[in-house]
Design a protein around this motif. Structure first.
Motif, PDB file in Angstrom:
ATOM      1  N   ARG A  40      96.265 123.930  49.775  1.00 39.57           N
ATOM      2  CA  ARG A  40      95.695 124.697  48.125  1.00 39.57           C
ATOM      3  C   ARG A  40      94.955 126.146  48.539  1.00 39.57           C
ATOM      4  O   ARG A  40      93.884 126.424  47.573  1.00 39.57           O
ATOM      5  N   SER A  41      93.891 125.962  49.772  1.00 40.70           N
ATOM      6  CA  SER A  41      92.712 126.470  50.318  1.00 40.70           C
ATOM      7  C   SER A  41      93.193 126.793  51.790  1.00 40.70           C
ATOM      8  O   SER A  41      93.030 125.330  52.392  1.00 40.70           O
ATOM      9  N   ILE A  55      95.377 128.908  48.290  1.00 42.12           N
ATOM     10  CA  ILE A  55      97.041 128.787  48.948  1.00 42.12           C
ATOM     11  C   ILE A  55      97.884 128.492  47.435  1.00 42.12           C
ATOM     12  O   ILE A  55      97.787 127.123  47.397  1.00 42.12           O
ATOM     13  N   THR A  56      98.869 129.068  47.437  1.00 44.96           N
ATOM     14  CA  THR A  56      99.785 128.539  46.263  1.00 44.96           C
ATOM     15  C   THR A  56     100.804 127.202  46.500  1.00 44.96           C
ATOM     16  O   THR A  56     100.994 127.719  47.636  1.00 44.96           O
ATOM     17  N   GLU A  57     101.442 126.419  46.013  1.00 47.23           N
ATOM     18  CA  GLU A  57     102.075 125.393  45.850  1.00 47.23           C
ATOM     19  C   GLU A  57     103.349 126.337  46.443  1.00 47.23           C
ATOM     20  O   GLU A  57     104.184 125.971  47.208  1.00 47.23           O
ATOM     21  N   ARG A  58     103.711 128.052  46.358  1.00 47.17           N
ATOM     22  CA  ARG A  58     104.938 128.158  46.621  1.00 47.17           C
ATOM     23  C   ARG A  58     104.748 128.576  47.766  1.00 47.17           C
ATOM     24  O   ARG A  58     106.631 129.253  48.757  1.00 47.17           O
ATOM     25  N   ASP A 227      94.003 119.941  50.890  1.00 47.90           N
ATOM     26  CA  ASP A 227      95.327 119.621  50.512  1.00 47.90           C
ATOM     27  C   ASP A 227      95.446 119.518  48.946  1.00 47.90           C
ATOM     28  O   ASP A 227      94.120 119.859  48.584  1.00 47.90           O
ATOM     29  N   ALA A 228      96.553 119.595  48.052  1.00 49.60           N
ATOM     30  CA  ALA A 228      96.590 119.349  47.505  1.00 49.60           C
ATOM     31  C   ALA A 228      95.818 117.716  46.610  1.00 49.60           C
ATOM     32  O   ALA A 228      95.591 117.976  45.489  1.00 49.60           O
ATOM     33  N   PHE A 229      95.859 117.072  47.260  1.00 49.98           N
ATOM     34  CA  PHE A 229      94.565 116.346  46.641  1.00 49.98           C
ATOM     35  C   PHE A 229      93.129 116.153  46.738  1.00 49.98           C
ATOM     36  O   PHE A 229      93.156 114.895  47.314  1.00 49.98           O
TER      37      PHE A 229
END
Length: 245
Positions: A40-41, A55-58, A227-229
């Motif tokens: 995500r970054s 950074i986007t999920e897509r 990451d997303a977590f």
């Protein structure tokens, strides 16, 4: 010069075709490893640089060979040393120093530096060519935001050559870089749905009339991804990939 150019193009190897196939496989492996992190970054740190980019999920990482509609593999660019994606143009915080000269508005700019806030360049400088940089950043709204982020290992023969080719298609493959200007919808999931400016911007893809790469990598560059977590992953250390592909 010609010996260095042969090395850059992998023509000095016993089997250049096999060398390019192996290199392409390695770049694809790096893309898969980066995609699996679900970043995500991404953060770059170096002398004169501490920059975090969203950074986007897509987002999907690209690099190496591509395929024709019939499935035939080919390299869109030779040489190529990068893996890259389209970041969220809304999110960029910190500062970055260019490590190599870049041609901007047909003039070489040396020693460029940028300060980012809320995804946009809010301050900039240059040792030589400031006027060209001024004009570029005022071309349109998107010229001050990031449309591409790319990772390049210092094992790159272009980096190793020490040459400035004065052609961005060569020089961008010498170092990690960011591009100010338009992003690549093709690096986003369901890119076929991004048919106009509004849909691209809603997906986090920057839109602009321009796209220019600024190299910010060196042999002392560190890159980390979150990451997303919220877990941080080491991607590059001292200019070299440490993420296992």
């Amino acid at each position: 010069f010609w010996q260095q150019l042969r090395a850059v193009l992998r023509l000095g190897q016993d089997d250049p075709l096999a060398a390019w196939q192996q290199h392409g496989d390695m770049l694809k492996s790096r893309c898969r490893a980066l995609d699996e992190l679900k970043l995500r970054s991404i953060r770059f740190t170096d002398k004169g640089t501490d920059l975090t980019i969203g950074i986007t999920e897509r987002a999907r990482w690209k690099g190496g060979p591509a395929a024709t509609p019939s499935g035939r593999s080919f390299f869109p660019n030779i040489p190529t040393e990068e893996v890259f994606t389209t970041p969220d143009f809304h999110i960029a915080e910190g500062y970055a120093a260019a490590t190599r000269p870049v041609k901007v508005m047909e003039n070489l700019v040396y020693g460029a530096g940028f300060v980012f806030k809320n995804g946009r360049v809010v301050e900039h400088s240059a040792e030589i060519g400031r006027e060209s940089l001024d004009m570029y950043l005022d071309i349109d709204e998107g010229a001050r935001s990031i449309g591409e982020v790319a990772l390049v290992d210092t094992s790159s023969p272009i980096f190793q050559s020490g040459l400035l080719f004065n052609s961005i298609l060569f020089d961008e493959n010498a170092a990690c870089h960011i591009a100010l200007g338009a992003g690549y919808p093709s690096c986003l999931k369901d890119s076929h749905l991004l048919s106009d400016k509004d849909s691209k911007k809603a997906a986090g893809c920057n839109t602009s009339m321009v796209h220019t790469d600024f190299m910010i990598g060196s042999s002392s560059t560190n890159v980390d991804g979150t990451d997303a977590f919220g877990k941080t992953h080491a991607i590059m250390r001292d200019g070299c990939f440490v993420l296992q592909a």
